[in-house]
Design a protein around this motif. Structure first.
Motif, mmCIF file in Angstrom:
data_model
loop_
_atom_site.group_PDB
_atom_site.id
_atom_site.type_symbol
_atom_site.label_atom_id
_atom_site.label_comp_id
_atom_site.label_asym_id
_atom_site.label_seq_id
_atom_site.Cartn_x
_atom_site.Cartn_y
_atom_site.Cartn_z
ATOM 1 N N GLU A 1 29.140 39.527 42.689
ATOM 2 C CA GLU A 1 28.466 40.792 42.397
ATOM 3 C C GLU A 1 28.291 41.002 40.897
ATOM 4 O OE1 GLU A 1 29.167 44.538 44.805
ATOM 5 O OE2 GLU A 1 31.045 43.442 45.079
ATOM 6 N N THR A 2 29.271 40.525 40.131
ATOM 7 C CA THR A 2 29.291 40.835 38.709
ATOM 8 C C THR A 2 28.424 39.913 37.886
ATOM 9 O OG1 THR A 2 31.182 39.417 38.213
ATOM 10 C CG2 THR A 2 31.666 41.652 38.964
ATOM 11 N N THR A 3 27.832 38.893 38.505
ATOM 12 C CA THR A 3 27.019 37.961 37.733
ATOM 13 C C THR A 3 25.584 38.456 37.567
ATOM 14 O OG1 THR A 3 26.440 36.724 39.737
ATOM 15 C CG2 THR A 3 28.415 36.028 38.532
ATOM 16 N N LYS A 4 25.208 39.514 38.276
ATOM 17 C CA LYS A 4 23.826 39.975 38.239
ATOM 18 C C LYS A 4 23.555 40.896 37.059
ATOM 19 C CE LYS A 4 23.562 39.715 43.289
ATOM 20 N NZ LYS A 4 23.363 40.480 44.557
ATOM 21 N N ASN B 1 41.708 50.284 40.145
ATOM 22 C CA ASN B 1 42.565 49.507 39.263
ATOM 23 C C ASN B 1 42.338 48.023 39.513
ATOM 24 O OD1 ASN B 1 44.455 51.454 37.812
ATOM 25 N ND2 ASN B 1 44.658 52.140 39.931
ATOM 26 N N ILE B 2 42.223 47.267 38.421
ATOM 27 C CA ILE B 2 42.123 45.816 38.532
ATOM 28 C C ILE B 2 43.108 45.198 37.541
ATOM 29 C CG2 ILE B 2 39.698 45.888 39.273
ATOM 30 C CD1 ILE B 2 38.922 44.970 36.430
ATOM 31 N N GLN B 3 43.478 43.971 37.808
ATOM 32 C CA GLN B 3 44.363 43.230 36.915
ATOM 33 C C GLN B 3 43.587 42.239 36.057
ATOM 34 O OE1 GLN B 3 47.645 44.024 36.749
ATOM 35 N NE2 GLN B 3 47.210 45.591 38.297
ATOM 36 N N GLU B 4 42.541 41.665 36.636
ATOM 37 C CA GLU B 4 41.750 40.653 35.944
ATOM 38 C C GLU B 4 40.263 40.950 36.117
ATOM 39 O OE1 GLU B 4 43.106 38.549 34.027
ATOM 40 O OE2 GLU B 4 45.197 38.645 34.676
ATOM 41 N N ILE B 5 39.454 40.385 35.233
ATOM 42 C CA ILE B 5 38.017 40.677 35.236
ATOM 43 C C ILE B 5 37.349 40.204 36.518
ATOM 44 C CG2 ILE B 5 35.830 40.225 34.060
ATOM 45 C CD1 ILE B 5 37.646 42.099 32.544
ATOM 46 N N ASP B 6 37.829 39.129 37.120
ATOM 47 C CA ASP B 6 37.160 38.640 38.330
ATOM 48 C C ASP B 6 37.325 39.592 39.511
ATOM 49 O OD1 ASP B 6 39.821 38.181 38.816
ATOM 50 O OD2 ASP B 6 39.597 36.074 39.382
ATOM 51 N N GLN B 7 38.149 40.617 39.354
ATOM 52 C CA GLN B 7 38.296 41.627 40.405
ATOM 53 C C GLN B 7 37.319 42.794 40.232
ATOM 54 O OE1 GLN B 7 42.410 42.550 39.685
ATOM 55 N NE2 GLN B 7 43.175 40.998 41.119
ATOM 56 N N ALA B 8 36.591 42.801 39.120
ATOM 57 C CA ALA B 8 35.673 43.906 38.844
ATOM 58 C C ALA B 8 34.540 43.935 39.861
ATOM 59 C CB ALA B 8 35.107 43.771 37.435
ATOM 60 N N GLN B 9 34.169 45.135 40.261
ATOM 61 C CA GLN B 9 33.103 45.310 41.243
ATOM 62 C C GLN B 9 31.998 46.186 40.662
ATOM 63 O OE1 GLN B 9 34.498 46.611 45.081
ATOM 64 N NE2 GLN B 9 36.277 45.251 45.035
ATOM 65 N N ALA B 10 30.808 45.955 41.166
ATOM 66 C CA ALA B 10 29.663 46.752 40.737
ATOM 67 C C ALA B 10 29.742 48.154 41.359
ATOM 68 C CB ALA B 10 28.364 46.065 41.155
ATOM 69 N N ASN B 11 28.995 49.074 40.735
ATOM 70 C CA ASN B 11 28.832 50.441 41.252
ATOM 71 C C ASN B 11 30.116 51.266 41.228
ATOM 72 O OD1 ASN B 11 26.033 50.095 41.914
ATOM 73 N ND2 ASN B 11 26.711 48.851 43.649
ATOM 74 N N ARG B 12 31.030 50.920 40.334
ATOM 75 C CA ARG B 12 32.237 51.724 40.170
ATOM 76 C C ARG B 12 32.870 51.432 38.823
ATOM 77 N NH1 ARG B 12 36.130 50.262 44.906
ATOM 78 N NH2 ARG B 12 34.169 50.494 46.044
ATOM 79 N N VAL B 13 33.743 52.330 38.408
ATOM 80 C CA VAL B 13 34.503 52.118 37.179
ATOM 81 C C VAL B 13 35.704 51.245 37.512
ATOM 82 C CG1 VAL B 13 35.907 53.215 35.395
ATOM 83 C CG2 VAL B 13 33.785 54.295 36.144
ATOM 84 N N ASN B 14 35.847 50.148 36.792
ATOM 85 C CA ASN B 14 36.975 49.241 36.955
ATOM 86 C C ASN B 14 37.953 49.479 35.805
ATOM 87 O OD1 ASN B 14 35.834 47.259 39.180
ATOM 88 N ND2 ASN B 14 34.185 47.606 37.702
ATOM 89 N N PHE B 15 39.207 49.746 36.147
ATOM 90 C CA PHE B 15 40.165 50.193 35.143
ATOM 91 C C PHE B 15 41.301 49.194 34.974
ATOM 92 C CE2 PHE B 15 44.103 52.511 34.089
ATOM 93 C CZ PHE B 15 43.742 53.024 32.852
ATOM 94 N N ILE B 16 41.597 48.846 33.714
ATOM 95 C CA ILE B 16 42.728 47.978 33.388
ATOM 96 C C ILE B 16 43.769 48.813 32.643
ATOM 97 C CG2 ILE B 16 43.484 46.002 32.005
ATOM 98 C CD1 ILE B 16 40.901 44.619 32.682
#
Length: 360
Positions: free
Chosen positions: A6-9, A68-83
């Motif tokens: 999802e994050t490659t687009k 909440n995510i631990q690493e960038i590969d867990q980031a998803q589109a259409n939302r705020v990803n928080f570290i």
């Protein structure tokens, strides 16, 4: 590390939340109220979850959500990803500098930089830090620009303030006024001109930019009557730049240059020191400007304001400069990406008709 498909687009922007006692967290909450912003990038936010919770309750922004995510590969589109970068942070003290807030701000910045160094994020947008609170053995710098210059091992960098077609850079940065004269020399000015010229071409797609250089002294020295820096340093630097076929003009007297509207005739202006450039810039930009760091490999932008402790917690902070910093980062990323594609594969270059006919 394999990235989420999802994050490659669309690009991933790292957003450092800066000082939790200022307005940064409010800017985050208000900016991501509009879900349409997710169409353009994936936000990865670095900061304190405890501070987000505090500001959400204080400002009654309960609709704001994140994962909440631990690493960038867990980031998803259409939302705020928080570290989470606020381990050990105990409480928000609205409008007050504190050492613990400075630690959160540094941890947020250093984590984002580490991800940018390994190309896990496409750009960094930094929200304001308190320069006194963040000082430590790890951060012994007058500001973001100097820290990032060292972190990315750049020999030089440039603070470039951007608002629409107005671009003002400074030769010296966050130093006392009494040190400005001794800090400028021909090579220093020429280096700043070179970075500015290259950035205008690469990041703003201005093919043959016109650059104005301001004098240091009142009336640009009045032919040496009010100071010799123009004759001995600034003019020789301009002459060396012109020898490279760059369109560099000056030195101009700063007061008349802006008052007469002469600045409108140039693609960028190089000021000698911080207030000489930023006072007219902020007067014209009216809270809508962006701070861009030219000369380093990563794209970094920031709002043109500070922590605004006096406004923190009141729900009145304006998000315009932060939004403009996001849009500028995305625009420069697009330009750099397209330029890299173009120049890495000459076969994709569109040739003039007459050249094609000659080849036939």
């Amino acid at each position: 590390m394999q990235q989420n498909p999802e994050t490659t687009k669309i690009p991933i922007l790292g957003i450092t939340l800066g000082d939790p006692n200022g307005i940064s967290y409010e800017l985050l909450l208000r900016t991501f109220e509009d879900s349409k912003i997710f169409h353009f990038f994936i936000p990865v936010v670095y900061g304190s979850g405890k501070a987000i919770y505090y500001h959400k309750n204080l400002l009654k922004q309960q609709k704001f959500s994140y994962q909440n995510i631990q690493e960038i590969d867990q980031a998803q589109a259409n939302r705020v990803n928080f570290i989470e970068c606020g381990q050990g942070f105990e409480r928000v003290e609205i409008g007050k500098p504190s050492k613990t807030a400075g630690i959160v701000a540094y941890n947020s910045l250093s984590r984002a930089v580490a991800h940018a160094q390994t190309n896990l994020i496409s750009a960094i947008v930094t929200l304001p830090i308190n320069k006194a609170a963040i000082q430590s053995d790890d951060f012994n710098f007058p500001g973001h620009t100097e820290y990032l210059t060292q972190a990315f091992q750049s020999t030089d960098s440039l603070m470039l303030m951007v608002y629409e077609n107005l671009r003002i850079a400074t030769v010296t940065g966050h130093i006392p006024l009494k040190q400005v004269s001794e800090s400028i020399n021909i090579n220093t000015i020429l280096s700043k001109i070179q970075i500015l010229h290259q950035s205008l071409r690469t990041d703003f797609w201005i093919d043959n930019p016109k650059i104005a250089v301001l004098g240091l002294n009142p009336h640009a020295g009045d032919s040496g009557l009010l100071g010799n820096e123009e004759l001995e340093v600034i003019i020789p630097a301009i002459e060396k730049a012109n020898q490279k076929n760059w369109l560099v003009f000056g030195p101009y007297s700063a007061d008349g240059f802006f008052a007469s509207g002469q600045y409108l005739k140039f693609d960028a202006i190089l000021a000698m020191y911080h207030d000489q450039g930023l006072i007219p810039f902020k007067t014209i930009a009216q809270g809508n400007g962006v701070n861009f760091t030219a000369g380093i490999p990563v794209i970094r932008t920031s709002p043109d304001h500070g922590t605004a402790f006096n406004l923190a917690g009141k729900g009145v902070a304006k998000k315009d400069s932060f939004l403009n910093a996001i849009w500028l980062a995305i625009d420069i990323l697009r330009k750099r990406t397209e330029s890299n594609i173009l120049y890495s594969n000459p076969l994709k270059t569109v040739l003039p008709v007459e050249v094609l006919q000659e080849d036939e």
